[in-house]
Design an enzyme around this catalytic site. Structure first.
Site, mmCIF file in Angstrom:
data_model
loop_
_atom_site.group_PDB
_atom_site.id
_atom_site.type_symbol
_atom_site.label_atom_id
_atom_site.label_comp_id
_atom_site.label_asym_id
_atom_site.label_seq_id
_atom_site.Cartn_x
_atom_site.Cartn_y
_atom_site.Cartn_z
ATOM 1 N N GLY A 1 0.987 -1.287 0.046
ATOM 2 C CA GLY A 1 0.246 -0.153 0.226
ATOM 3 C C GLY A 1 0.818 0.950 0.043
ATOM 4 N N CYS A 2 0.343 2.484 0.847
ATOM 5 C CA CYS A 2 0.412 3.550 0.950
ATOM 6 C C CYS A 2 2.081 3.836 1.287
ATOM 7 C CB CYS A 2 0.010 4.607 1.016
ATOM 8 S SG CYS A 2 1.387 6.002 1.529
ATOM 9 N N PHE A 3 3.005 3.813 0.918
ATOM 10 C CA PHE A 3 4.558 3.455 1.590
ATOM 11 C C PHE A 3 4.930 5.026 2.991
ATOM 12 C CE2 PHE A 3 6.470 5.943 -1.997
ATOM 13 C CZ PHE A 3 5.842 7.457 -2.202
#
Length: 222
Positions: free
Chosen positions: A53-55
């Site tokens: 997902g979003c880093f």
């Protein structure tokens, strides 16, 4: 849906649930890996590249893990020419938003890092998405750097699937790391630099809370 496009009404409702989510979320540690590397006898540096997902959130979690010396947000899975946010966001580059975790193997093992990854950093049963973010750039992946990392990762996924610790099968890819490309400067340490951003408050801050709750022996204040 981009993380920047989450509707205000959803966030407003979510904020009312944050206290409950922090207390009731995925708030149990998964089993330790049956197959793991031994703690090193001498201090050295190793690295692992993970995507889930979003880093921003993955970086925020691992910055609070004992033995981790550095976490960099970036891109893996595609080529150098497309390793930039606007292109990766199309979902057509082959890249996944990833983090490169540098750690001291005399303090924490590769398997322990994977345990944190599967326990609190993301949901490994979601295919090509995490929370409000959709697309192959948000896929779950372990980019292994050597045969031992591959062996431990595959064994741990098989162990978790066999124990049915998740309601659905794990979809995390285990693929060879060809290259890691650091993301733009404004993405680095984003959660720490923007703690009041509603995306961070709803999606990422609870992950750090869960890390502290589930793994107090690994949690460090940064």
């Amino acid at each position: 849906m981009s993380r920047f496009a989450v509707s205000v009404c959803v966030l407003t409702a979510a904020l009312a649930m944050i206290c409950a989510a922090s207390a009731e979320g995925v708030n149990r540690a998964l089993p330790s890996p049956a197959t793991d590397a031994a703690l090193a006898t001498a201090k050295s540096e190793q690295s692992v590249v993970l995507a889930g997902g979003c880093f921003w959130g993955i970086q925020a979690v691992f910055q609070h893990v004992k033995g981790v010396t550095n976490v960099t947000s970036g891109y893996s899975g595609g080529g150098a020419k497309t390793a930039e946010y606007e292109l990766v966001s199309t979902g057509e580059t082959g890249h996944a938003e990833s983090v490169k975790i540098t750690y001291d193997p005399s303090q924490i093992t590769y398997g322990q890092l994977l345990r944190v990854f599967f326990s609190v950093a993301h949901d490994p049963t979601q295919l090509n998405r995490q929370g409000p973010d959709e697309g192959s750039q948000y896929r779950s992946a372990i980019f292994y750097g050597n045969a031992e990392q591959k062996r431990i990762a595959e064994a741990y996924i098989a162990q978790l699937d066999h124990a049915k610790v998740f309601p659905s099968q794990i979809v995390t890819q285990v693929v060879s790391l060809n290259a890691f490309y650091p993301a733009e400067a404004y993405h680095q340490n984003y959660a720490a630099n923007h703690p009041n951003n509603l995306y961070i408050v709803y999606n990422d801050a609870p992950k750090v809370v869960h890390l502290q709750q589930q793994f107090p022996e690994l949690y460090v204040v940064k």
